[in-house]
Design a protein around this motif. Structure first.
Motif, mmCIF file in Angstrom:
data_model
loop_
_atom_site.group_PDB
_atom_site.id
_atom_site.type_symbol
_atom_site.label_atom_id
_atom_site.label_comp_id
_atom_site.label_asym_id
_atom_site.label_seq_id
_atom_site.Cartn_x
_atom_site.Cartn_y
_atom_site.Cartn_z
ATOM 1 N N LEU A 76 0.802 -1.233 0.000
ATOM 2 C CA LEU A 76 0.000 0.000 0.000
ATOM 3 C C LEU A 76 0.825 1.268 0.000
ATOM 4 C CD1 LEU A 76 -2.831 1.435 0.425
ATOM 5 C CD2 LEU A 76 -2.257 1.388 2.857
ATOM 6 N N PHE A 77 1.742 1.410 0.959
ATOM 7 C CA PHE A 77 2.366 2.705 1.230
ATOM 8 C C PHE A 77 3.125 3.312 0.046
ATOM 9 C CE2 PHE A 77 1.626 1.914 5.777
ATOM 10 C CZ PHE A 77 1.225 3.181 6.165
ATOM 11 N N PRO A 78 3.997 2.557 -0.651
ATOM 12 C CA PRO A 78 4.716 3.188 -1.768
ATOM 13 C C PRO A 78 3.790 3.805 -2.812
ATOM 14 C CG PRO A 78 5.725 1.098 -1.218
ATOM 15 C CD PRO A 78 4.466 1.171 -0.418
ATOM 16 N N GLN A 79 2.688 3.119 -3.122
ATOM 17 C CA GLN A 79 1.736 3.655 -4.107
ATOM 18 C C GLN A 79 1.046 4.909 -3.574
ATOM 19 O OE1 GLN A 79 -2.070 2.733 -3.827
ATOM 20 N NE2 GLN A 79 -2.343 4.399 -5.299
ATOM 21 N N VAL A 80 0.673 4.903 -2.285
ATOM 22 C CA VAL A 80 0.010 6.063 -1.675
ATOM 23 C C VAL A 80 0.959 7.253 -1.622
ATOM 24 C CG1 VAL A 80 -0.941 6.968 0.487
ATOM 25 C CG2 VAL A 80 -1.657 4.720 -0.340
ATOM 26 N N ILE A 81 2.206 7.009 -1.221
ATOM 27 C CA ILE A 81 3.194 8.096 -1.150
ATOM 28 C C ILE A 81 3.446 8.687 -2.532
ATOM 29 C CG2 ILE A 81 5.629 8.605 -0.658
ATOM 30 C CD1 ILE A 81 5.433 6.462 1.580
ATOM 31 N N LYS A 82 3.554 7.822 -3.523
ATOM 32 C CA LYS A 82 3.751 8.295 -4.894
ATOM 33 C C LYS A 82 2.568 9.127 -5.364
ATOM 34 C CE LYS A 82 4.126 6.670 -9.667
ATOM 35 N NZ LYS A 82 4.052 5.492 -10.560
ATOM 36 N N GLU A 83 1.354 8.671 -5.049
ATOM 37 C CA GLU A 83 0.156 9.405 -5.464
ATOM 38 C C GLU A 83 0.084 10.776 -4.822
ATOM 39 O OE1 GLU A 83 -4.637 9.147 -4.723
ATOM 40 O OE2 GLU A 83 -3.533 7.264 -4.919
ATOM 41 N N ILE A 84 0.418 10.844 -3.517
ATOM 42 C CA ILE A 84 0.377 12.126 -2.811
ATOM 43 C C ILE A 84 1.433 13.075 -3.356
ATOM 44 C CG2 ILE A 84 0.770 13.243 -0.581
ATOM 45 C CD1 ILE A 84 -0.380 10.715 0.738
ATOM 46 N N LEU A 85 2.645 12.558 -3.580
ATOM 47 C CA LEU A 85 3.758 13.402 -3.986
ATOM 48 C C LEU A 85 3.623 13.901 -5.415
ATOM 49 C CD1 LEU A 85 6.424 14.469 -2.832
ATOM 50 C CD2 LEU A 85 7.567 12.486 -3.811
ATOM 51 N N SER A 86 3.203 13.013 -6.318
ATOM 52 C CA SER A 86 3.138 13.386 -7.744
ATOM 53 C C SER A 86 1.740 13.814 -8.188
ATOM 54 C CB SER A 86 3.595 12.208 -8.605
ATOM 55 O OG SER A 86 2.739 11.090 -8.406
ATOM 56 N N ASN A 87 0.754 13.686 -7.287
ATOM 57 C CA ASN A 87 -0.634 14.024 -7.603
ATOM 58 C C ASN A 87 -1.148 13.256 -8.818
ATOM 59 O OD1 ASN A 87 -3.064 15.346 -7.112
ATOM 60 N ND2 ASN A 87 -2.557 17.030 -8.518
ATOM 61 N N THR A 88 -0.642 12.036 -8.998
ATOM 62 C CA THR A 88 -1.108 11.203 -10.095
ATOM 63 C C THR A 88 -2.151 10.223 -9.593
ATOM 64 O OG1 THR A 88 -0.453 9.586 -11.762
ATOM 65 C CG2 THR A 88 0.771 9.547 -9.719
ATOM 66 N N LYS A 89 -3.163 9.980 -10.402
ATOM 67 C CA LYS A 89 -4.254 9.080 -10.026
ATOM 68 C C LYS A 89 -4.332 7.882 -10.970
ATOM 69 C CE LYS A 89 -6.990 12.940 -8.211
ATOM 70 N NZ LYS A 89 -8.260 13.703 -8.315
ATOM 71 N N THR A 90 -3.262 7.645 -11.709
ATOM 72 C CA THR A 90 -3.268 6.538 -12.665
ATOM 73 C C THR A 90 -2.346 5.421 -12.190
ATOM 74 O OG1 THR A 90 -1.485 7.564 -13.958
ATOM 75 C CG2 THR A 90 -3.755 8.075 -14.600
ATOM 76 N N MET A 91 -2.643 4.212 -12.670
ATOM 77 C CA MET A 91 -1.867 3.045 -12.287
ATOM 78 C C MET A 91 -2.028 1.979 -13.357
ATOM 79 S SD MET A 91 -2.143 1.043 -8.647
ATOM 80 C CE MET A 91 -0.813 0.037 -8.009
ATOM 81 N N TYR A 92 -0.949 1.314 -13.709
ATOM 82 C CA TYR A 92 -1.038 0.234 -14.688
ATOM 83 C C TYR A 92 -1.892 -0.906 -14.122
ATOM 84 C CZ TYR A 92 2.466 2.233 -17.825
ATOM 85 O OH TYR A 92 3.128 3.041 -18.712
ATOM 86 N N TYR A 93 -2.664 -1.526 -15.008
ATOM 87 C CA TYR A 93 -3.556 -2.605 -14.593
ATOM 88 C C TYR A 93 -2.774 -3.753 -13.952
ATOM 89 C CZ TYR A 93 -7.011 -6.362 -14.876
ATOM 90 O OH TYR A 93 -7.853 -7.404 -14.572
ATOM 91 N N SER A 94 -1.633 -4.106 -14.533
ATOM 92 C CA SER A 94 -0.809 -5.189 -13.986
ATOM 93 C C SER A 94 -0.319 -4.856 -12.581
ATOM 94 C CB SER A 94 0.378 -5.478 -14.905
ATOM 95 O OG SER A 94 1.150 -4.300 -15.105
ATOM 96 N N ALA A 95 0.085 -3.593 -12.358
ATOM 97 C CA ALA A 95 0.534 -3.168 -11.030
ATOM 98 C C ALA A 95 -0.624 -3.178 -10.038
ATOM 99 C CB ALA A 95 1.151 -1.769 -11.112
ATOM 100 N N CYS A 96 -1.798 -2.818 -10.533
ATOM 101 C CA CYS A 96 -2.999 -2.813 -9.691
ATOM 102 C C CYS A 96 -3.345 -4.232 -9.242
ATOM 103 C CB CYS A 96 -4.157 -2.189 -10.472
ATOM 104 S SG CYS A 96 -5.637 -1.889 -9.484
ATOM 105 N N VAL A 97 -3.274 -5.169 -10.166
ATOM 106 C CA VAL A 97 -3.558 -6.579 -9.833
ATOM 107 C C VAL A 97 -2.540 -7.087 -8.815
ATOM 108 C CG1 VAL A 97 -3.600 -8.937 -10.744
ATOM 109 C CG2 VAL A 97 -4.718 -7.098 -12.011
ATOM 110 N N ALA A 98 -1.264 -6.739 -9.014
ATOM 111 C CA ALA A 98 -0.222 -7.169 -8.073
ATOM 112 C C ALA A 98 -0.469 -6.590 -6.685
ATOM 113 C CB ALA A 98 1.157 -6.745 -8.592
ATOM 114 N N GLN A 99 -0.820 -5.311 -6.634
ATOM 115 C CA GLN A 99 -1.107 -4.690 -5.338
ATOM 116 C C GLN A 99 -2.291 -5.369 -4.661
ATOM 117 O OE1 GLN A 99 -3.123 -0.805 -5.067
ATOM 118 N NE2 GLN A 99 -1.459 -0.111 -3.737
ATOM 119 N N ALA A 100 -3.358 -5.607 -5.401
ATOM 120 C CA ALA A 100 -4.535 -6.266 -4.842
ATOM 121 C C ALA A 100 -4.209 -7.666 -4.343
ATOM 122 C CB ALA A 100 -5.641 -6.324 -5.904
#
Length: 311
Positions: A76-100
């Motif tokens: 969870l945390f690396p993706q959340v930190i990246k989203e907060i810092l870069s203000n990006t709301k996109t994610m590759y589907y493969s990365a999303c599946v891996a995170q889930a």
């Protein structure tokens, strides 16, 4: 209608929508939280691994809990930190599946590990004379192997069932990825997935809770039957520690599951509950076990007093 036929490899997440003045405090909070989780869990892991006197059944099973917590928080945390810092709301589907996948491994694994720990305490307190012959190293390794294999089997099947379905949406309903959010992107019959999801829920909640309730009920009876007050106090303290950790996980997990079933619940509240399940247990678990378990506490204090702050 455009989103209905969108099969892009990039997904759009529901971001935190932070105002500019809140970005740095949120980034600082998320980063510090992750550092605390890493530090506390790694200290607990190293304390158990490096001290041979802690190579006992209870601590060998406990060792799996911080490992599992690191899996969940790192998903969870690396993706959340990246989203907060870069203000990006996109994610590759493969990365999303891996995170889930790893988030679900964490959730189911936590329940199974706590169930195994309850079983260990049940044998230790209710059948103390048989404990050493029952809870051998070979038996402990079988329990730990079964916990992880059964966990992996359940989650692998869950995601195989998910990935077989055609995806036709790319707008996520959550700030991070999990099976319900990914299933919402599918435009096909999800009956089999829903039935299997209920099966996992039954195994992890009903069966595990029933086993834990059974073990602790017998532990309480055994504690009140014993005439030795010191033995009773130690057993009750150990069980209380396990119950606090278990109830924290169960309450947050139950609220998360219910939030998906209630359509009129605030999306901000749903996201907060979901994130809390991945923040609070990994942070609190090592602190509780480090402070409440005498043997671990003594080893941690000894290490920091002799190695880090030598007198």
């Amino acid at each position: 209608m455009g989103d209905l036929y969108n099969i892009s490899s990039i997904l759009v997440l529901k971001g935190f929508n932070l105002p500019p003045e809140s970005v740095f405090p949120a980034f600082l909070f998320a980063t510090l939280s992750y550092m605390i989780v890493l530090f506390c869990n790694l200290v607990l892991i190293l304390t158990i691994v490096l001290n041979k006197c802690l190579h006992q059944p209870m601590y060998l099973i406990l060792l799996n809990l911080p490992i599992n917590d690191l899996i969940g928080s790192t998903a969870l945390f690396p993706q959340v930190i990246k989203e907060i810092l870069s203000n990006t709301k996109t994610m590759y589907y493969s990365a999303c599946v891996a995170q889930a996948f790893f988030i679900h491994i964490y959730g189911v694994g936590a329940v199974f590990i706590l169930t195994a720990m309850a079983y260990d305490r049940y044998i230790a307190i209710c059948y103390p004379l048989k404990y050493n012959t029952t809870m051998t190293n070979a038996h402990i390794m079988k329990i730990i192997t079964m916990v992880w294999l059964f966990n992996l089997l359940l989650i692998v099947v869950l995601f195989v069932l998910l990935l077989r379905l055609p995806r036709c949406r790319s707008l996520m309903s959550h700030t991070y990825c999990d099976n319900p959010s990914l299933l919402a992107l599918v435009c096909a019959n999800t009956t089999i997935n829903n039935i299997y999801g209920l099966f996992i829920l039954t195994v992890t909640q009903v069966a595990s809770n029933a086993l834990i309730l059974y073990t602790y009920l017998h532990i309480l009876i055994a504690c009140f039957k014993t005439r030795r007050s010191d033995t009773r106090a130690k057993a009750l303290q150990t069980c209380a520690t396990h119950l606090v950790v278990f109830l924290l996980l169960e309450c947050l997990g139950l609220f998360t599951i219910i939030s998906y079933r209630l359509r009129n619940i605030s999306p901000h509240l749903r996201r907060f509950i979901g994130v809390s399940t991945l923040i609070f247990p990994p942070t609190v678990n090592p602190i509780i076990y480090g402070l409440k378990t005498k043997e671990i506490r003594e080893k941690i204090v000894h290490f920091f007093s002799k190695k880090i702050i030598p007198v």
